[in-house]
Design a protein around this motif. Sequence first.
Motif, mmCIF file in Angstrom:
data_model
loop_
_atom_site.group_PDB
_atom_site.id
_atom_site.type_symbol
_atom_site.label_atom_id
_atom_site.label_comp_id
_atom_site.label_asym_id
_atom_site.label_seq_id
_atom_site.Cartn_x
_atom_site.Cartn_y
_atom_site.Cartn_z
ATOM 1 N N GLN A 101 61.171 39.247 68.408
ATOM 2 C CA GLN A 101 61.381 38.152 67.233
ATOM 3 C C GLN A 101 62.512 37.528 67.463
ATOM 4 O O GLN A 101 62.605 36.149 66.907
ATOM 5 N N PHE A 110 62.868 33.400 67.421
ATOM 6 C CA PHE A 110 63.610 32.505 66.345
ATOM 7 C C PHE A 110 64.800 31.866 66.731
ATOM 8 O O PHE A 110 65.255 30.761 66.392
ATOM 9 N N TRP A 131 64.283 28.928 68.869
ATOM 10 C CA TRP A 131 63.765 27.676 67.863
ATOM 11 C C TRP A 131 65.299 27.227 67.304
ATOM 12 O O TRP A 131 65.462 25.962 67.147
ATOM 13 N N CYS A 132 66.018 28.144 66.706
ATOM 14 C CA CYS A 132 67.517 27.771 66.218
ATOM 15 C C CYS A 132 68.019 26.933 67.348
ATOM 16 O O CYS A 132 68.885 25.788 66.885
ATOM 17 N N PHE A 152 65.717 28.382 60.692
ATOM 18 C CA PHE A 152 65.632 29.259 61.956
ATOM 19 C C PHE A 152 67.056 29.995 62.007
ATOM 20 O O PHE A 152 67.019 30.950 62.466
ATOM 21 N N TYR A 191 66.426 33.008 59.924
ATOM 22 C CA TYR A 191 65.677 34.122 60.795
ATOM 23 C C TYR A 191 66.337 34.622 61.802
ATOM 24 O O TYR A 191 66.898 36.134 61.694
ATOM 25 N N SER A 192 66.962 33.951 62.377
ATOM 26 C CA SER A 192 67.739 34.615 63.621
ATOM 27 C C SER A 192 69.039 35.285 63.365
ATOM 28 O O SER A 192 69.242 36.481 63.897
#
Length: 262
Positions: free
Chosen positions: A77, A81, A84-85, A155, A158-159
Amino acid sequence: MFGKIINYFQDASIKSRIKNDPGFQTANELVYVIWTSNKSMTQDFSKKFVSDTAQNILNLCWKILTSPNPLMANREQLCEFTNWCAWYQVLVIDPAPLPDQTGMRGHLGITGEMKGKILEIIKVNEDLQREFHKLGADVNYVTAWDYSLMRYRMFWAYSRVLSGMRYYLKDANPNSENDWYFPFFRSLCAYYENTYRDELGMPSVLDPDRELANKKAGWYLTYLNFVLSDKQYPDLEWEKFYSSFQIENPKSIEQENNSRKI
């Protein structure tokens, strides 16, 4: 705050279990510090969006913690993310002479020049075309910038929470100066800036030779493979593999902290 987070889960047995679960408590603290209470990151979002995002991150963390292999589930995961970041990170870094809060500009072929070319990049990058298609036909620079910044912030949250979970899962280097997460993130940023420049027909900063520059970008992208392996220290494995290659080590950049980076 913790009570509100518990109430995100409807099943009574889950509520009872997570109340004293140290992993979930860690996740809760991370979400609060990195996202919910971080006004610089959430000030442009509605309260509902902030709350829903907190719930979604915590749901993801609980799914990871209850998986057969939490460490690798978290890495998977985290890779998604962080990817994406990084995708959006290079679009929102300011060019010189403005301050660079990331510390990446001037390294790994990262320039800050992509911020002024968001609309041009959307026209040539199919992935971004699909992303921005959600906004409708009338996408101008302001709407493209706002959307890029908002996606980046989400993102980022999340990351960074998932990166923080690595410490609970014993998947981080006790010596933070030698940890693998930020070099991994920077490697993805290097790949995406080079990709955007190549698609725009701009010279690469990784190397004057376009073919060699694209190879170097690919070498940075392979950091994903090392993180998704079961090796304890992906950075060490990446560095050993590319030790004889002429390529800047992403760890050479001064380590970031958990403050907001744009």
